[in-house]
Write a protein that holds these residues in place. Structure first.
Motif, PDB file in Angstrom:
ATOM      1  N   MET A   1       0.853  -1.173   0.000  1.00  0.00           N
ATOM      2  CA  MET A   1       0.000   0.000   0.000  1.00  0.00           C
ATOM      3  C   MET A   1       0.898   1.236   0.000  1.00  0.00           C
ATOM      4  SD  MET A   1      -2.895   1.135   2.792  1.00  0.00           S
ATOM      5  CE  MET A   1      -3.275  -0.525   3.127  1.00  0.00           C
ATOM      6  N   THR A   2       0.571   2.171  -0.845  1.00  0.00           N
ATOM      7  CA  THR A   2       1.382   3.376  -0.954  1.00  0.00           C
ATOM      8  C   THR A   2       0.989   4.396   0.106  1.00  0.00           C
ATOM      9  OG1 THR A   2      -0.152   4.486  -2.455  1.00  0.00           O
ATOM     10  CG2 THR A   2       1.514   3.041  -3.465  1.00  0.00           C
ATOM     11  N   ASP A   3       1.853   5.378   0.316  1.00  0.00           N
ATOM     12  CA  ASP A   3       1.560   6.449   1.284  1.00  0.00           C
ATOM     13  C   ASP A   3       0.349   7.268   0.839  1.00  0.00           C
ATOM     14  OD1 ASP A   3       3.625   5.769   2.971  1.00  0.00           O
ATOM     15  OD2 ASP A   3       5.068   7.149   2.042  1.00  0.00           O
ATOM     16  N   LYS A   4       0.205   7.406  -0.472  1.00  0.00           N
ATOM     17  CA  LYS A   4      -0.939   8.143  -1.010  1.00  0.00           C
ATOM     18  C   LYS A   4      -2.250   7.424  -0.641  1.00  0.00           C
ATOM     19  CE  LYS A   4      -2.550  10.215  -5.307  1.00  0.00           C
ATOM     20  NZ  LYS A   4      -2.277  10.419  -6.735  1.00  0.00           N
ATOM     21  N   GLN A   5      -2.259   6.101  -0.783  1.00  0.00           N
ATOM     22  CA  GLN A   5      -3.443   5.314  -0.432  1.00  0.00           C
ATOM     23  C   GLN A   5      -3.734   5.401   1.071  1.00  0.00           C
ATOM     24  OE1 GLN A   5      -2.135   1.545  -2.096  1.00  0.00           O
ATOM     25  NE2 GLN A   5      -3.727   1.659  -3.697  1.00  0.00           N
ATOM     26  N   LYS A   6      -2.681   5.330   1.890  1.00  0.00           N
ATOM     27  CA  LYS A   6      -2.852   5.430   3.340  1.00  0.00           C
ATOM     28  C   LYS A   6      -3.483   6.765   3.733  1.00  0.00           C
ATOM     29  CE  LYS A   6       1.041   2.411   4.406  1.00  0.00           C
ATOM     30  NZ  LYS A   6       2.388   2.300   4.985  1.00  0.00           N
ATOM     31  N   ASN A   7      -2.987   7.843   3.136  1.00  0.00           N
ATOM     32  CA  ASN A   7      -3.548   9.171   3.430  1.00  0.00           C
ATOM     33  C   ASN A   7      -5.003   9.270   2.975  1.00  0.00           C
ATOM     34  OD1 ASN A   7      -1.213  10.140   4.638  1.00  0.00           O
ATOM     35  ND2 ASN A   7      -0.367  10.864   2.694  1.00  0.00           N
ATOM     36  N   ARG A   8      -5.286   8.684   1.823  1.00  0.00           N
ATOM     37  CA  ARG A   8      -6.669   8.711   1.302  1.00  0.00           C
ATOM     38  C   ARG A   8      -7.612   7.918   2.217  1.00  0.00           C
ATOM     39  NH1 ARG A   8     -10.409  11.618  -0.387  1.00  0.00           N
ATOM     40  NH2 ARG A   8     -11.861  10.632  -1.808  1.00  0.00           N
ATOM     41  N   ILE A   9      -7.134   6.793   2.742  1.00  0.00           N
ATOM     42  CA  ILE A   9      -7.951   6.016   3.681  1.00  0.00           C
ATOM     43  C   ILE A   9      -8.261   6.853   4.911  1.00  0.00           C
ATOM     44  CG2 ILE A   9      -7.936   4.038   5.271  1.00  0.00           C
ATOM     45  CD1 ILE A   9      -6.330   2.497   3.161  1.00  0.00           C
ATOM     46  N   ARG A  10      -7.247   7.543   5.441  1.00  0.00           N
ATOM     47  CA  ARG A  10      -7.462   8.394   6.616  1.00  0.00           C
ATOM     48  C   ARG A  10      -8.511   9.476   6.325  1.00  0.00           C
ATOM     49  NH1 ARG A  10      -1.652   7.832   6.951  1.00  0.00           N
ATOM     50  NH2 ARG A  10      -1.132   6.549   8.769  1.00  0.00           N
ATOM     51  N   GLU A  11      -8.380  10.105   5.149  1.00  0.00           N
ATOM     52  CA  GLU A  11      -9.320  11.170   4.776  1.00  0.00           C
ATOM     53  C   GLU A  11     -10.741  10.631   4.645  1.00  0.00           C
ATOM     54  OE1 GLU A  11      -7.848  12.709   1.100  1.00  0.00           O
ATOM     55  OE2 GLU A  11      -6.063  13.612   2.018  1.00  0.00           O
ATOM     56  N   MET A  12     -10.890   9.528   3.929  1.00  0.00           N
ATOM     57  CA  MET A  12     -12.223   8.969   3.688  1.00  0.00           C
ATOM     58  C   MET A  12     -12.847   8.454   4.986  1.00  0.00           C
ATOM     59  SD  MET A  12     -11.810   7.076   0.018  1.00  0.00           S
ATOM     60  CE  MET A  12     -13.568   6.805  -0.186  1.00  0.00           C
ATOM     61  N   LYS A  13     -12.033   7.871   5.851  1.00  0.00           N
ATOM     62  CA  LYS A  13     -12.552   7.380   7.122  1.00  0.00           C
ATOM     63  C   LYS A  13     -13.024   8.554   7.982  1.00  0.00           C
ATOM     64  CE  LYS A  13     -13.275   3.581   9.251  1.00  0.00           C
ATOM     65  NZ  LYS A  13     -14.635   3.128   9.131  1.00  0.00           N
ATOM     66  N   ALA A  14     -12.284   9.636   7.966  1.00  0.00           N
ATOM     67  CA  ALA A  14     -12.662  10.838   8.718  1.00  0.00           C
ATOM     68  C   ALA A  14     -13.978  11.423   8.192  1.00  0.00           C
ATOM     69  CB  ALA A  14     -11.558  11.880   8.645  1.00  0.00           C
ATOM     70  N   ASP A  15     -14.221  11.251   6.887  1.00  0.00           N
ATOM     71  CA  ASP A  15     -15.469  11.738   6.285  1.00  0.00           C
ATOM     72  C   ASP A  15     -16.635  10.789   6.525  1.00  0.00           C
ATOM     73  OD1 ASP A  15     -14.178  13.977   5.340  1.00  0.00           O
ATOM     74  OD2 ASP A  15     -13.815  13.143   3.343  1.00  0.00           O
ATOM     75  N   GLY A  16     -16.362   9.619   7.116  1.00  0.00           N
ATOM     76  CA  GLY A  16     -17.428   8.691   7.455  1.00  0.00           C
ATOM     77  C   GLY A  16     -17.678   7.594   6.443  1.00  0.00           C
ATOM     78  N   HIS A  17     -16.783   7.415   5.486  1.00  0.00           N
ATOM     79  CA  HIS A  17     -16.946   6.356   4.496  1.00  0.00           C
ATOM     80  C   HIS A  17     -16.656   4.993   5.107  1.00  0.00           C
ATOM     81  CE1 HIS A  17     -17.505   9.020   1.084  1.00  0.00           C
ATOM     82  NE2 HIS A  17     -16.538   9.774   1.573  1.00  0.00           N
ATOM     83  N   GLY A  18     -17.304   3.960   4.578  1.00  0.00           N
ATOM     84  CA  GLY A  18     -17.113   2.593   5.058  1.00  0.00           C
ATOM     85  C   GLY A  18     -15.968   1.896   4.353  1.00  0.00           C
ATOM     86  N   TYR A  19     -15.643   0.699   4.868  1.00  0.00           N
ATOM     87  CA  TYR A  19     -14.517  -0.062   4.324  1.00  0.00           C
ATOM     88  C   TYR A  19     -14.716  -0.414   2.852  1.00  0.00           C
ATOM     89  CZ  TYR A  19     -13.528  -0.838   9.296  1.00  0.00           C
ATOM     90  OH  TYR A  19     -13.268  -0.674  10.631  1.00  0.00           O
ATOM     91  N   ILE A  20     -15.925  -0.835   2.492  1.00  0.00           N
ATOM     92  CA  ILE A  20     -16.185  -1.270   1.117  1.00  0.00           C
ATOM     93  C   ILE A  20     -16.027  -0.104   0.151  1.00  0.00           C
ATOM     94  CG2 ILE A  20     -17.941  -2.197  -0.442  1.00  0.00           C
ATOM     95  CD1 ILE A  20     -19.060  -3.756   1.977  1.00  0.00           C
ATOM     96  N   THR A  21     -16.575   1.029   0.512  1.00  0.00           N
ATOM     97  CA  THR A  21     -16.472   2.220  -0.353  1.00  0.00           C
ATOM     98  C   THR A  21     -15.018   2.616  -0.552  1.00  0.00           C
ATOM     99  OG1 THR A  21     -18.556   2.986   0.598  1.00  0.00           O
ATOM    100  CG2 THR A  21     -17.278   4.591  -0.645  1.00  0.00           C
ATOM    101  N   ILE A  22     -14.259   2.628   0.521  1.00  0.00           N
ATOM    102  CA  ILE A  22     -12.841   3.002   0.438  1.00  0.00           C
ATOM    103  C   ILE A  22     -12.079   1.993  -0.429  1.00  0.00           C
ATOM    104  CG2 ILE A  22     -10.713   3.305   1.769  1.00  0.00           C
ATOM    105  CD1 ILE A  22     -12.513   4.193   4.150  1.00  0.00           C
TER     106      ILE A  22
END
Length: 141
Positions: A1-22
């Motif tokens: 997993m790249t650093d870009k993907q890790k940051n995007r996961i953090r952002e999407m999780k903070a916005d309330g997105h679920g695991y499947i969507t991410i």
């Protein structure tokens, strides 16, 4: 997993997105997203528990009254140590819900008896076991 993907996961999780969507958006496995979130404390349960603990939700040991440290995302502890837990339960036997009582008839003396926690008992005592199994022990003759 790249650093870009890790940051995007953090952002999407903070916005309330679920695991499947991410996972779908980033093109990675749902389990990979779950594992990353769990390891980095991004799952909702951990965040909620951490907030409660920071707000001063203190637990007190039922036995000694000391403060009990709680671990986020774990069942709440009632006691500060095993020693306190054992001491408290042994002094409050009336509150123990014992559901595993069994009725038996001794294979040796034929008396009825009850036992807790062992559905396979055959004898009411060690003496009956020795008598039935070995004919009364070494000095029986």
């Amino acid at each position: 997993m790249t650093d870009k993907q890790k940051n995007r996961i953090r952002e999407m999780k903070a916005d309330g997105h679920g695991y499947i969507t991410i996972a779908r958006e980033l093109g990675i496995s749902e389990n990979t997203v779950k594992s990353f979130c769990r390891r980095n404390g991004l799952n909702r349960a951990a965040a909620d528990t951490a907030v409660l603990l920071e707000e001063g939700d203190k637990s007190i040991c039922l036995c000694c009254g000391k403060e009990v440290r709680q671990v986020p995302v774990r069942k709440a502890k009632k006691f500060c140590s095993n020693k306190c837990r054992n001491r408290w339960w042994n002094s409050h036997l009336d509150q123990v819900e014992r559901k595993a009582h069994y009725e038996f008839v001794c294979a040796c003396c034929k008396k009825s008896f009850t036992a807790y926690g062992n559905a396979g008992r055959k004898y009411c005592s060690h003496e009956c076991y020795i008598k039935d199994r070995f004919g009364g022990g070494r000095n029986a003759e």
